[in-house]
Design a protein around this motif. Structure first.
Motif, PDB file in Angstrom:
ATOM      1  N   GLN A  37       0.817  -1.213   0.000  1.00 24.68           N
ATOM      2  CA  GLN A  37       0.000   0.000   0.000  1.00 24.68           C
ATOM      3  C   GLN A  37       0.846   1.256   0.000  1.00 24.68           C
ATOM      4  N   SER A  38       2.012   1.187   0.611  1.00 30.91           N
ATOM      5  CA  SER A  38       2.891   2.345   0.664  1.00 30.91           C
ATOM      6  C   SER A  38       4.338   1.869   0.707  1.00 30.91           C
ATOM      7  N   GLU A  39       5.242   2.794   0.439  1.00 30.08           N
ATOM      8  CA  GLU A  39       6.665   2.461   0.523  1.00 30.08           C
ATOM      9  C   GLU A  39       7.063   2.103   1.952  1.00 30.08           C
ATOM     10  N   MET A  40       6.420   2.746   2.921  1.00 36.56           N
ATOM     11  CA  MET A  40       6.717   2.436   4.311  1.00 36.56           C
ATOM     12  C   MET A  40       6.332   1.006   4.647  1.00 36.56           C
ATOM     13  N   ASP A  41       5.184   0.534   4.104  1.00 35.91           N
ATOM     14  CA  ASP A  41       4.780  -0.853   4.341  1.00 35.91           C
ATOM     15  C   ASP A  41       5.796  -1.820   3.744  1.00 35.91           C
ATOM     16  N   LEU A  42       6.306  -1.497   2.548  1.00 38.36           N
ATOM     17  CA  LEU A  42       7.339  -2.325   1.922  1.00 38.36           C
ATOM     18  C   LEU A  42       8.610  -2.339   2.771  1.00 38.36           C
ATOM     19  N   GLU A  43       9.025  -1.167   3.241  1.00 35.31           N
ATOM     20  CA  GLU A  43      10.212  -1.091   4.096  1.00 35.31           C
ATOM     21  C   GLU A  43      10.019  -1.888   5.386  1.00 35.31           C
ATOM     22  N   ASP A  44       8.819  -1.776   5.975  1.00 33.04           N
ATOM     23  CA  ASP A  44       8.538  -2.527   7.204  1.00 33.04           C
ATOM     24  C   ASP A  44       8.667  -4.025   6.961  1.00 33.04           C
ATOM     25  N   TYR A  45       8.127  -4.484   5.822  1.00 34.72           N
ATOM     26  CA  TYR A  45       8.178  -5.910   5.529  1.00 34.72           C
ATOM     27  C   TYR A  45       9.623  -6.389   5.379  1.00 34.72           C
ATOM     28  N   ILE A  46      10.408  -5.649   4.610  1.00 29.50           N
ATOM     29  CA  ILE A  46      11.808  -6.038   4.401  1.00 29.50           C
ATOM     30  C   ILE A  46      12.586  -5.968   5.711  1.00 29.50           C
ATOM     31  N   ASP A  47      12.319  -4.949   6.504  1.00 31.80           N
ATOM     32  CA  ASP A  47      13.006  -4.803   7.797  1.00 31.80           C
ATOM     33  C   ASP A  47      12.666  -5.974   8.726  1.00 31.80           C
ATOM     34  N   ASP A  48      11.380  -6.325   8.780  1.00 25.17           N
ATOM     35  CA  ASP A  48      10.941  -7.418   9.660  1.00 25.17           C
ATOM     36  C   ASP A  48      11.526  -8.761   9.231  1.00 25.17           C
ATOM     37  N   ASN A  49      11.787  -8.914   7.941  1.00 22.82           N
ATOM     38  CA  ASN A  49      12.260 -10.199   7.416  1.00 22.82           C
ATOM     39  C   ASN A  49      13.693 -10.105   6.881  1.00 22.82           C
ATOM     40  N   PHE A  50      14.438  -9.139   7.413  1.00 22.87           N
ATOM     41  CA  PHE A  50      15.772  -8.852   6.891  1.00 22.87           C
ATOM     42  C   PHE A  50      16.686 -10.080   6.905  1.00 22.87           C
ATOM     43  N   GLN A  63      16.807   3.731   8.144  1.00 26.44           N
ATOM     44  CA  GLN A  63      16.518   5.158   8.023  1.00 26.44           C
ATOM     45  C   GLN A  63      17.634   5.978   8.680  1.00 26.44           C
ATOM     46  N   TYR A  64      18.856   5.684   8.277  1.00 26.97           N
ATOM     47  CA  TYR A  64      20.017   6.364   8.857  1.00 26.97           C
ATOM     48  C   TYR A  64      20.242   7.705   8.162  1.00 26.97           C
ATOM     49  N   THR A  65      20.255   8.775   8.949  1.00 27.73           N
ATOM     50  CA  THR A  65      20.398  10.124   8.409  1.00 27.73           C
ATOM     51  C   THR A  65      21.761  10.701   8.767  1.00 27.73           C
ATOM     52  N   ILE A  66      22.432  11.245   7.753  1.00 30.38           N
ATOM     53  CA  ILE A  66      23.702  11.927   7.971  1.00 30.38           C
ATOM     54  C   ILE A  66      23.851  13.012   6.911  1.00 30.38           C
ATOM     55  N   LYS A  67      24.182  14.225   7.350  1.00 26.48           N
ATOM     56  CA  LYS A  67      24.361  15.366   6.453  1.00 26.48           C
ATOM     57  C   LYS A  67      23.164  15.539   5.514  1.00 26.48           C
ATOM     58  N   MET A  68      21.973  15.483   6.091  1.00 26.82           N
ATOM     59  CA  MET A  68      20.707  15.712   5.383  1.00 26.82           C
ATOM     60  C   MET A  68      20.397  14.610   4.367  1.00 26.82           C
ATOM     61  N   GLN A  69      21.134  13.514   4.398  1.00 26.14           N
ATOM     62  CA  GLN A  69      20.875  12.380   3.527  1.00 26.14           C
ATOM     63  C   GLN A  69      20.416  11.203   4.392  1.00 26.14           C
ATOM     64  N   ARG A  70      19.372  10.511   3.941  1.00 29.75           N
ATOM     65  CA  ARG A  70      18.840   9.414   4.746  1.00 29.75           C
ATOM     66  C   ARG A  70      18.661   8.175   3.879  1.00 29.75           C
ATOM     67  N   CYS A  71      19.385   7.129   4.199  1.00 35.01           N
ATOM     68  CA  CYS A  71      19.262   5.893   3.429  1.00 35.01           C
ATOM     69  C   CYS A  71      18.342   4.925   4.170  1.00 35.01           C
ATOM     70  N   ASP A  72      17.662   4.083   3.405  1.00 35.05           N
ATOM     71  CA  ASP A  72      16.686   3.175   4.004  1.00 35.05           C
ATOM     72  C   ASP A  72      17.367   2.160   4.920  1.00 35.05           C
ATOM     73  N   LEU A  73      18.447   1.541   4.434  1.00 34.21           N
ATOM     74  CA  LEU A  73      19.145   0.545   5.239  1.00 34.21           C
ATOM     75  C   LEU A  73      20.645   0.688   5.066  1.00 34.21           C
ATOM     76  N   LEU A  74      21.349   0.844   6.174  1.00 37.58           N
ATOM     77  CA  LEU A  74      22.811   0.808   6.178  1.00 37.58           C
ATOM     78  C   LEU A  74      23.217  -0.552   6.724  1.00 37.58           C
ATOM     79  N   CYS A  75      24.011  -1.293   5.932  1.00 36.59           N
ATOM     80  CA  CYS A  75      24.355  -2.666   6.278  1.00 36.59           C
ATOM     81  C   CYS A  75      25.844  -2.908   6.032  1.00 36.59           C
TER      82      CYS A  75
END
Length: 397
Positions: A37-50, A63-75
């Motif tokens: 339904q939303s990108e957040m729902d997709l992110e939640d699913y991937i995060d829960d089943n990482f 959702q790591y933010t540094i210098k005004m840049q935010r990436c979905d997953l830092l791994c």
């Protein structure tokens, strides 16, 4: 009237909402495709089943933010601790390469979590999306980090009325339901509603609860739709947000003036507007349910404000025009004629596309159909709700 945000919740309310959020996660069936339904729902699913989806990676931060840049997953990789950035998209996005490149620069400039990540190794940049635009591949080829990019396509399939997530030739089950499948009835248990929505529903007539929940489910089954409740719990909005530049689908108000449904529909605008849309409210015939598709409409009201029943036109009187060129109050059977009046070609072609899937040029059969149909716009609320949803998906896509 301000809309409530998560920060307005009490600690108990936040716990309640988190429980409701987990209970209401869903997929949507739209246009023959199943999607989150939303990108957040997709992110939640991937995060829960990482760990299951990425067995070779370690999740460092979401959702790591540094210098005004935010990436979905830092791994990082388990074997070598190589830095890995993952960007997740619920739809095709042309700017992926530049977005990931900015994340790469921000992360390398700070080198956070260097006890877990080996920054002497190249940063792997992974994009996960249902499809990739040709520009993504062009930008990747032009980048000096070409070898560090990976584009991974995912798909969601229906398996026995449950979702399955497919990525890199692997399949993973999705535990929550698919909204919009004709054979599946939605869960209408009001006990699973978010806290703010529960307070709104508690102020409705009990007889309206079931129909409201059905209509709510329909709105929330559309892509990118959020639900927002006013601080008075007397207004509920469905759209991408409540700001001037946000797209809106529907609004319901419950005030001393009555309970009214408002929808954003095509309107008569003479200027060169790509998608001419404005807000319409509905005055139903006596005894009508404002949430039922079967309710008969007395008036269609073009307004950005509340509906004042004292302004209802008397027989053979003129209600006045809006800035869009619509009669403020018109009979539902006159809506299509009003919306395409005054040489509003954009609206005419938009409505033909929404109602019949037709684009220029026109044949005589279609023109004959329009001349007849436009004089007999259906007068039931369900027809306008369906048109609003078609309009929404046209605007979003």
């Amino acid at each position: 009237m301000p809309y409530l945000k998560a920060k307005h919740l009490s600690t108990q309310g936040k716990r309640f909402n988190e429980k409701s959020k987990n209970a209401n996660r869903k997929l949507i069936y739209l246009g023959g495709e199943i999607r989150f339904q939303s990108e957040m729902d997709l992110e939640d699913y991937i995060d829960d089943n990482f760990d299951e989806i990425f067995p070779s990676l370690i999740k460092i931060k979401r959702q790591y933010t540094i210098k005004m840049q935010r990436c979905d997953l830092l791994c990082c990789t388990k074997s070598e601790r190589q830095p890995v950035i993952i960007e997740i998209k619920n739809e095709e996005y042309r700017g992926l390469v530049s977005q990931l490149t900015r994340y790469r620069k921000a992360i390398l400039s700070n080198k956070s979590f260097d006890d877990k990540i080996d920054y002497s190794l190249p940063v792997k940049m992974i994009a996960i999306a249902p499809s990739f635009h040709e520009d993504n591949y062009t930008d990747k080829e032009a980048s000096k980090f070409e070898e560090d990019f990976a584009f991974w396509e995912f798909s969601v399939k229906n398996h026995n009325n449950s979702g399955q997530f497919n990525l890199l030739s692997q399949t993973y089950n999705i535990s929550y339901p698919i909204f919009g499948l004709p054979e599946i009835s939605p869960n209408l248990d009001r006990r699973s509603l978010p806290a703010f929505t529960t307070n709104f529903v508690d102020r409705l007539y009990l007889d309206y609860h079931t129909d409201f929940l059905k209509l709510r489910t329909l709105f929330l089954s559309q892509p990118k739709v959020k639900e927002m409740v006013s601080s008075s719990y007397r207004k509920i909005l469905y759209g991408t947000g409540d700001g001037v530049n946000h797209k809106k689908l529907a609004e319901i108000t419950n005030t001393t003036n009555g309970i009214f449904l408002f929808l954003w529909l095509p309107t008569a605008i003479n200027k060169n507007t790509k998608t001419p849309i404005t807000r319409f409210g509905f005055v139903l015939k006596k005894g009508g349910n404002p949430f039922s598709h079967n309710s008969s409409i007395e008036w269609v009201v073009c307004t950005k404000d509340t509906i004042n029943l004292n302004e209802e036109p008397k027989p053979n009187t003129y209600s006045g025009m809006t800035r869009e060129g619509m009669l403020k109050w018109c009979k539902p059977s006159m809506y299509l004629l009003q919306a395409t009046a005054g040489g509003s070609n954009n609206t005419f072609w938009l409505l033909l596309n929404l109602l019949k899937g037709i684009t220029p040029p026109l044949d005589n059969t279609t023109m004959d159909w329009w001349k007849s149909y436009s004089k007999e716009t259906p007068t039931n609320l369900g027809w306008f709700i369906d048109l609003a949803i078609k309009t929404w998906n046209y605007r979003i896509n």
